[in-house]
Design a protein around this motif. Structure first.
Motif, PDB file in Angstrom:
ATOM      1  N   ARG A  56       2.858 -14.464   1.410  1.00 17.83           N
ATOM      2  CA  ARG A  56       2.765 -13.115   1.974  1.00 17.83           C
ATOM      3  C   ARG A  56       3.725 -12.195   1.244  1.00 17.83           C
ATOM      4  O   ARG A  56       4.641 -12.648   0.573  1.00 17.83           O
ATOM      5  CB  ARG A  56       2.993 -13.119   3.475  1.00 17.83           C
ATOM      6  CG  ARG A  56       4.389 -12.995   3.983  1.00 17.83           C
ATOM      7  CD  ARG A  56       4.520 -13.026   5.506  1.00 17.83           C
ATOM      8  NE  ARG A  56       3.741 -14.038   6.186  1.00 17.83           N
ATOM      9  CZ  ARG A  56       4.124 -15.301   6.380  1.00 17.83           C
ATOM     10  NH1 ARG A  56       5.278 -15.710   5.931  1.00 17.83           N
ATOM     11  NH2 ARG A  56       3.362 -16.147   7.008  1.00 17.83           N
ATOM     12  N   ALA A  57       3.472 -10.901   1.436  1.00 20.95           N
ATOM     13  CA  ALA A  57       4.364  -9.874   0.908  1.00 20.95           C
ATOM     14  C   ALA A  57       4.536  -8.831   1.999  1.00 20.95           C
ATOM     15  O   ALA A  57       3.668  -8.654   2.861  1.00 20.95           O
ATOM     16  CB  ALA A  57       3.785  -9.255  -0.357  1.00 20.95           C
ATOM     17  N   SER A  58       5.662  -8.141   1.979  1.00 19.29           N
ATOM     18  CA  SER A  58       5.919  -7.079   2.949  1.00 19.29           C
ATOM     19  C   SER A  58       6.742  -5.995   2.270  1.00 19.29           C
ATOM     20  O   SER A  58       7.380  -6.235   1.243  1.00 19.29           O
ATOM     21  CB  SER A  58       6.645  -7.633   4.178  1.00 19.29           C
ATOM     22  OG  SER A  58       7.875  -8.217   3.806  1.00 19.29           O
ATOM     23  N   SER A  59       6.698  -4.795   2.866  1.00 15.27           N
ATOM     24  CA  SER A  59       7.455  -3.680   2.314  1.00 15.27           C
ATOM     25  C   SER A  59       7.820  -2.708   3.427  1.00 15.27           C
ATOM     26  O   SER A  59       6.957  -2.345   4.235  1.00 15.27           O
ATOM     27  CB  SER A  59       6.639  -2.946   1.250  1.00 15.27           C
ATOM     28  OG  SER A  59       7.320  -1.781   0.822  1.00 15.27           O
ATOM     29  N   PRO A  60       9.069  -2.249   3.453  1.00 14.75           N
ATOM     30  CA  PRO A  60       9.423  -1.219   4.421  1.00 14.75           C
ATOM     31  C   PRO A  60       8.816   0.134   4.061  1.00 14.75           C
ATOM     32  O   PRO A  60       8.840   1.058   4.867  1.00 14.75           O
ATOM     33  CB  PRO A  60      10.958  -1.175   4.342  1.00 14.75           C
ATOM     34  CG  PRO A  60      11.290  -1.680   2.988  1.00 14.75           C
ATOM     35  CD  PRO A  60      10.225  -2.681   2.655  1.00 14.75           C
ATOM     36  N   ASN A  61       8.232   0.229   2.861  1.00 14.19           N
ATOM     37  CA  ASN A  61       7.643   1.487   2.395  1.00 14.19           C
ATOM     38  C   ASN A  61       6.143   1.576   2.646  1.00 14.19           C
ATOM     39  O   ASN A  61       5.523   2.567   2.276  1.00 14.19           O
ATOM     40  CB  ASN A  61       7.893   1.660   0.893  1.00 14.19           C
ATOM     41  CG  ASN A  61       9.366   1.599   0.555  1.00 14.19           C
ATOM     42  OD1 ASN A  61       9.815   0.637  -0.042  1.00 14.19           O
ATOM     43  ND2 ASN A  61      10.119   2.602   0.965  1.00 14.19           N
ATOM     44  N   ALA A  62       5.527   0.548   3.242  1.00 14.08           N
ATOM     45  CA  ALA A  62       4.087   0.544   3.480  1.00 14.08           C
ATOM     46  C   ALA A  62       3.788   0.006   4.878  1.00 14.08           C
ATOM     47  O   ALA A  62       4.472  -0.888   5.363  1.00 14.08           O
ATOM     48  CB  ALA A  62       3.374  -0.313   2.438  1.00 14.08           C
ATOM     49  N   LYS A  63       2.757   0.564   5.503  1.00 12.17           N
ATOM     50  CA  LYS A  63       2.356   0.097   6.833  1.00 12.17           C
ATOM     51  C   LYS A  63       1.644  -1.250   6.752  1.00 12.17           C
ATOM     52  O   LYS A  63       1.735  -2.062   7.661  1.00 12.17           O
ATOM     53  CB  LYS A  63       1.459   1.129   7.503  1.00 12.17           C
ATOM     54  CG  LYS A  63       2.206   2.382   7.889  1.00 12.17           C
ATOM     55  CD  LYS A  63       1.304   3.393   8.545  1.00 12.17           C
ATOM     56  CE  LYS A  63       2.114   4.642   8.854  1.00 12.17           C
ATOM     57  NZ  LYS A  63       1.302   5.802   9.057  1.00 12.17           N
ATOM     58  N   SER A  64       0.924  -1.470   5.649  1.00  8.90           N
ATOM     59  CA  SER A  64       0.175  -2.715   5.485  1.00  8.90           C
ATOM     60  C   SER A  64       0.321  -3.213   4.052  1.00  8.90           C
ATOM     61  O   SER A  64       0.250  -2.425   3.107  1.00  8.90           O
ATOM     62  CB  SER A  64      -1.308  -2.476   5.809  1.00  8.90           C
ATOM     63  OG  SER A  64      -2.064  -3.624   5.542  1.00  8.90           O
ATOM     64  N   VAL A  65       0.541  -4.521   3.909  1.00  8.52           N
ATOM     65  CA  VAL A  65       0.666  -5.156   2.595  1.00  8.52           C
ATOM     66  C   VAL A  65      -0.175  -6.427   2.634  1.00  8.52           C
ATOM     67  O   VAL A  65       0.025  -7.279   3.494  1.00  8.52           O
ATOM     68  CB  VAL A  65       2.141  -5.500   2.279  1.00  8.52           C
ATOM     69  CG1 VAL A  65       2.260  -6.151   0.916  1.00  8.52           C
ATOM     70  CG2 VAL A  65       3.017  -4.257   2.369  1.00  8.52           C
ATOM     71  N   MET A  66      -1.149  -6.522   1.712  1.00  9.70           N
ATOM     72  CA  MET A  66      -2.053  -7.677   1.713  1.00  9.70           C
ATOM     73  C   MET A  66      -2.216  -8.242   0.307  1.00  9.70           C
ATOM     74  O   MET A  66      -2.221  -7.496  -0.676  1.00  9.70           O
ATOM     75  CB  MET A  66      -3.426  -7.273   2.252  1.00  9.70           C
ATOM     76  CG  MET A  66      -3.422  -6.883   3.704  1.00  9.70           C
ATOM     77  SD  MET A  66      -5.076  -6.540   4.336  1.00  9.70           S
ATOM     78  CE  MET A  66      -5.367  -4.932   3.631  1.00  9.70           C
ATOM     79  N   LEU A  67      -2.373  -9.560   0.242  1.00  9.53           N
ATOM     80  CA  LEU A  67      -2.669 -10.240  -1.013  1.00  9.53           C
ATOM     81  C   LEU A  67      -4.170 -10.155  -1.246  1.00  9.53           C
ATOM     82  O   LEU A  67      -4.956 -10.515  -0.363  1.00  9.53           O
ATOM     83  CB  LEU A  67      -2.225 -11.701  -0.946  1.00  9.53           C
ATOM     84  CG  LEU A  67      -0.774 -11.953  -0.528  1.00  9.53           C
ATOM     85  CD1 LEU A  67      -0.513 -13.452  -0.420  1.00  9.53           C
ATOM     86  CD2 LEU A  67       0.194 -11.305  -1.475  1.00  9.53           C
TER      87      LEU A  67
END
Length: 143
Positions: A56-67
């Motif tokens: 998985r990936a995540s970011s405080p700058n995006a509402k949704s992060v998907m592979l």
């Protein structure tokens, strides 16, 4: 006895430090488009003798992060959400690039502009987490 406990503790500490240092990420950049969407690309090297998985990936700058993986059928491109992650074969390199594997970013922070950096956390099955700070661009950088 104290010496034995110290040596045992030291051995455990040293062995735990080397277990997860087999993934390296380079050449990261993120595409920014005006509708608040974007995609993250990078090269990843697995220098270990077993396959790992980017889970998985995540970011405080995006509402949704998907592979994702871009797939083509009959000249039509679509994106497949990779819920089980992206496999990184042992002792190989893998490129996340336009038209292939990538990380989709949606709901990016308003106010981001070309040249800004965002923060993205990558989580692996067997490796420790890696934090990237890719620069927002329109086109891939010349390598």
């Amino acid at each position: 006895m104290k010496r034995l406990i110290f040596l045992f503790t030291f051995f455990l500490f040293i062995s735990s430090q080397n277990v997860s240092a087999h993934i390296e990420v380079s050449n990261s950049w993120a595409r920014l488009v005006p509708n608040g969407m974007g995609a993250l690309y990078f090269d990843i090297q697995n220098a270990h003798s077993e396959t790992d998985i980017l889970v998985r990936a995540s970011s405080p700058n995006a509402k949704s992060v998907m592979l994702h993986e871009t797939q083509r059928k009959d000249n039509i491109a679509s994106m497949k959400h990779l819920m089980m992650g992206i496999k990184i074969p042992e002792n190989e390199n893998l490129s996340l690039k336009p038209g292939s594997f990538h990380i989709m970013l949606s709901g990016l922070d308003e106010g981001l502009k070309l040249g800004d950096k965002i923060e993205v956390l990558l989580e692996f099955k067997n490796n420790e987490n890696i934090t990237l700070y890719p620069t927002l661009k329109i086109k891939p950088p010349k390598l």
